[in-house]
Scaffold this active site. Sequence first.
Site, PDB file in Angstrom:
ATOM      1  N   ALA A 182      -0.505  53.222  30.069  1.00 25.73           N
ATOM      2  CA  ALA A 182      -1.395  53.102  28.917  1.00 25.73           C
ATOM      3  C   ALA A 182      -0.629  52.696  27.660  1.00 25.73           C
ATOM      4  CB  ALA A 182      -2.121  54.419  28.681  1.00 25.73           C
TER       5      ALA A 182
ATOM      6  N   GLY B  27       0.268  54.268  34.742  1.00 30.49           N
ATOM      7  CA  GLY B  27      -0.815  53.465  35.299  1.00 30.49           C
ATOM      8  C   GLY B  27      -0.333  52.246  36.049  1.00 30.49           C
TER       9      GLY B  27
ATOM     10  N   GLU C 202       0.314  53.484  39.386  1.00 31.91           N
ATOM     11  CA  GLU C 202      -0.967  53.812  40.013  1.00 31.91           C
ATOM     12  C   GLU C 202      -1.711  52.562  40.473  1.00 31.91           C
ATOM     13  OE1 GLU C 202      -2.364  57.956  38.030  1.00 31.91           O
ATOM     14  OE2 GLU C 202      -1.898  56.349  36.621  1.00 31.91           O
TER      15      GLU C 202
ATOM     16  N   GLU D 184       4.030  60.938  33.081  1.00 32.57           N
ATOM     17  CA  GLU D 184       3.041  61.492  32.155  1.00 32.57           C
ATOM     18  C   GLU D 184       3.363  62.913  31.706  1.00 32.57           C
ATOM     19  OE1 GLU D 184       0.790  58.355  34.542  1.00 32.57           O
ATOM     20  OE2 GLU D 184       2.375  59.822  34.907  1.00 32.57           O
TER      21      GLU D 184
END
Length: 266
Positions: free
Chosen positions: A72, A117, A120, A140
């Site tokens: 992000a 992300g 991911e 994170e």
Amino acid sequence: MSSRPHEYSTITVERRNNGVAILTLNRPDALHALNSAMANELVRQFSDWVVDTNLRCIVITASGFRAFCVGADLKERNRLDENGVRRQHALFRLFLTIRQNLDVPVIAAVQGVALGGGTEIALASDIVLAADSAEFGLPEIGLGIMPGLGGTQFLPRITGRSRALEMMLTGERINAEEALECGIVSRIFPREELLSRALESAEQIAGMPPLAVRSIRRAVQLGGELDLNSGLAYELALHQRLMASEDGAEGVRAFVEKRPPTWRNR
């Protein structure tokens, strides 16, 4: 399928005549961090692909060699209030949901650093190929939060519970060789060769019978969430459907007649 290509600011899309599409994350100055604009564009493009009956395989990569995606965009997030952050994350989740329900194989060609992300997106792909300089991580926890785009679910299913927890609870990065060892990556290439090798795999998949490709993918994805007997029953149902299909009959005829098969997707 959209009749005209969209004009995007954070991604580029190249469609090839053989049913292969290349989606390139394109925010190099931000290391391809996911912001709201990119999320909207990913949602829009994958929504188009849901109804694209000629699409056979997708390759996701990023421009340049430094980063695949670092997660992000925290600079944008820092400017948002609590509701804005939730709306932004809902967009990220919507992209993931559409991608997971798109019945087309996705190859992630990870040519640089993939964090949060970015990792991911790779974990949610069907096949992950990496450059020898790639890195992966879910850091994170260092921000006081946790993975929110499937990391806690995808990673343990790939690496096993203990290794996944070690990575997520320490926030460690792993290199391409370590990612290969624990099953995140299937193959490693020199970074200059990565995209061409990913396209070779995509083109090979695109040339296979579409019904069989979808059935194998479904059997692995959905069957993996079932107990063994239920998974075997699901495999059998898909297998019998293929045996009764036109493509199933064509495959046998072509083999006996020693000619290339002509797949009709039915």
